[in-house]
Design a protein around this motif. Structure first.
Motif, PDB file in Angstrom:
ATOM      1  N   ASP A 130       0.863  -6.795  -8.264  1.00 26.95           N
ATOM      2  CA  ASP A 130      -0.557  -6.877  -7.938  1.00 26.95           C
ATOM      3  C   ASP A 130      -0.721  -7.985  -6.898  1.00 26.95           C
ATOM      4  N   ILE A 131      -0.849  -7.595  -5.644  1.00 25.63           N
ATOM      5  CA  ILE A 131      -0.868  -8.625  -4.599  1.00 25.63           C
ATOM      6  C   ILE A 131      -2.275  -9.194  -4.337  1.00 25.63           C
ATOM      7  N   GLU A 132      -3.216  -8.824  -5.197  1.00 25.43           N
ATOM      8  CA  GLU A 132      -4.493  -9.559  -5.161  1.00 25.43           C
ATOM      9  C   GLU A 132      -4.268 -10.955  -5.736  1.00 25.43           C
ATOM     10  N   GLY A 172      -0.326  -2.714   4.482  1.00 27.45           N
ATOM     11  CA  GLY A 172      -1.135  -1.497   4.371  1.00 27.45           C
ATOM     12  C   GLY A 172      -2.092  -1.502   3.186  1.00 27.45           C
ATOM     13  N   THR A 183       2.006   3.097  -2.315  1.00 31.99           N
ATOM     14  CA  THR A 183       1.701   4.197  -3.239  1.00 31.99           C
ATOM     15  C   THR A 183       0.477   4.995  -2.796  1.00 31.99           C
ATOM     16  N   GLY A 184      -0.175   4.549  -1.736  1.00 31.75           N
ATOM     17  CA  GLY A 184      -1.387   5.225  -1.261  1.00 31.75           C
ATOM     18  C   GLY A 184      -1.071   6.313  -0.250  1.00 31.75           C
ATOM     19  N   GLY A 185      -2.127   6.967   0.229  1.00 32.06           N
ATOM     20  CA  GLY A 185      -1.957   8.100   1.133  1.00 32.06           C
ATOM     21  C   GLY A 185      -1.215   7.725   2.410  1.00 32.06           C
ATOM     22  N   ILE A 186      -1.717   6.709   3.107  1.00 27.90           N
ATOM     23  CA  ILE A 186      -1.100   6.331   4.388  1.00 27.90           C
ATOM     24  C   ILE A 186       0.286   5.706   4.135  1.00 27.90           C
ATOM     25  N   ARG A 215       0.927  -1.023  -7.124  1.00 24.95           N
ATOM     26  CA  ARG A 215       0.890  -1.308  -8.569  1.00 24.95           C
ATOM     27  C   ARG A 215       1.274  -0.098  -9.396  1.00 24.95           C
ATOM     28  N   ASN A 216       0.993   1.086  -8.880  1.00 27.98           N
ATOM     29  CA  ASN A 216       1.153   2.317  -9.664  1.00 27.98           C
ATOM     30  C   ASN A 216       2.631   2.641  -9.911  1.00 27.98           C
ATOM     31  N   GLY A 261       0.846  -1.206   0.000  1.00 29.85           N
ATOM     32  CA  GLY A 261       0.000   0.000   0.000  1.00 29.85           C
ATOM     33  C   GLY A 261       0.872   1.243   0.000  1.00 29.85           C
ATOM     34  N   TYR A 264     -16.425  -4.680   3.149  1.00 27.94           N
ATOM     35  CA  TYR A 264     -15.209  -4.021   3.643  1.00 27.94           C
ATOM     36  C   TYR A 264     -15.093  -4.170   5.159  1.00 27.94           C
ATOM     37  N   THR A 320      -9.575   8.953   7.057  1.00 26.86           N
ATOM     38  CA  THR A 320      -8.295   9.623   6.779  1.00 26.86           C
ATOM     39  C   THR A 320      -8.326  10.164   5.348  1.00 26.86           C
ATOM     40  N   LYS A 362     -12.139  -6.100   7.593  1.00 28.91           N
ATOM     41  CA  LYS A 362     -11.365  -5.461   8.666  1.00 28.91           C
ATOM     42  C   LYS A 362     -11.603  -6.160  10.011  1.00 28.91           C
ATOM     43  N   THR A 388      -7.324  10.444   2.163  1.00 32.13           N
ATOM     44  CA  THR A 388      -6.484   9.828   1.125  1.00 32.13           C
ATOM     45  C   THR A 388      -7.372   9.578  -0.099  1.00 32.13           C
TER      46      THR A 388
END
Ligand SMILES: NC(=O)c1ccc[n+]([C@@H]2O[C@H](COP(=O)([O-])OP(=O)(O)OC[C@H]3O[C@@H](n4cnc5c(N)ncnc54)[C@H](OP(=O)(O)O)[C@@H]3O)[C@@H](O)[C@H]2O)c1
Length: 262
Positions: free
Chosen positions: A60-62, A85, A15-18, A38-39, A13, A151, A184, A155, A186
């Protein structure tokens, strides 16, 4: 971990906000970073910014196969801290979220996290050293999440798995921490909009989340909930009957859904 000069943290994660905010914090604290997302464009920007302190992996960890190959590729690198993340969330009525979207959430939020946690936990047990931070959400403490049913369920899994591991890992010199951010700002689904008015009181920035996460991890905490309001709500939540909890969540998610569609 004591006495080591160079520590490696693997962040999914990234490349994401957190994730990007976490990279900045760990970089400032002189860790070496393995960044997964991935990005490619963002990953290359991260490489330019952090130079030889970061290695980037566009994966791509899916996909279980990609994780397997990736783990073989980094087999010889000692990972001192794993941060799971990467996560996605879909918002909408259950019947309007496709089965494929539900399965993608399970593949990433649960399956990938489980695979990486098991792999590195075993290695850490052998070395008698290491740490894992699983990024869940305050959503994971709720009885359910109307309009984000799938979702919230992923979690809840992350919370339960991580709490179990916190107890099992005691006395083994492995630090396990559950990070539960609240809303948050993002690009996360439903959060990629203007944060204004009362929202500023409870919506955290990715930087706040990352700083709190780092402080809590280093000070040996097992549970990190960034943001004062989120912490208070976490304690109050246990006194609210579950049917009322669900009604409140439905209201919040309905509002978020409308704002996202604007
Ligand atoms: N933002 C919030 O309000 C909030 C609240 C509580 C918890 N969280 C949790 O915090 C974590 C980080 O979220 P965020 O807010 O930083 O969201 P974000 O900005 O949307 O970042 C999501 C990250 O997941 C990665 N990702 C998605 N699909 C992937 C795939 N198939 N393979 C590899 N990486 C993939 C993305 O990378 P690529 O797109 O480059 O693949 C990106 O780095 C998530 O687990 C989320 O559930 C967020």
């Amino acid at each position: 971990m004591k006495g080591k000069d160079i520590m490696n943290v693997l962040i999914t994660g990234a490349t994401g906000g957190i994730g990007q905010a976490l990279i900045e914090v760990f970089y400032r604290n002189r860790w070496n970073i393995l960044a997964v997302g991935r990005n490619k464009k963002i990953l290359e920007e991260l490489k330019l910014k952090y130079g030889d302190k970061i290695e980037i992996y566009s994966r791509d960890i899916e996909k279980e196969e990609e994780i397997k190959k990736f783990l073989q590729e980094i087999e010889n690198i000692e990972i001192n801290l794993l941060i799971n993340g990467a996560g996605i969330g879909e918002i909408g009525e259950f019947e309007n979220i496709s089965l494929i979207e539900e399965q993608r959430m399970i593949n990433l939020n649960i399956q990938a996290l489980l695979t990486l946690t098991k792999h590195f936990y075993k290695k850490m047990l052998e070395r008698e050293e290491g740490g894992i931070i699983n990024i869940s959400s305050t959503a994971g403490f709720q009885v359910g999440g109307p309009l984000m049913c799938g979702y919230y369920a992923t979690k809840a899994y992350v919370n339960s798995l991580t709490f179990g591991l916190i107890e099992e890992s005691k006395g083994k010199n492995i630090k396990i921490m559950l990070l539960c951010p609240g809303p948050t700002a993002t690009n996360f689904k439903g959060m990629n909009r203007e944060i204004e008015g009362a929202k500023k009181l409870y919506v955290t920035t990715p930087e706040e989340v990352a700083n709190q996460c780092y402080r809590d991890y280093i000070s040996g905490k097992n549970l990190s909930i960034p943001g004062k309001v989120n912490k208070i709500l976490y304690y109050l939540n246990r006194f609210i009957p579950w049917k009322i909890q669900l009604k409140n969540i439905e209201k919040i998610q309905r509002k978020k859904q409308k704002e996202t569609l604007k």
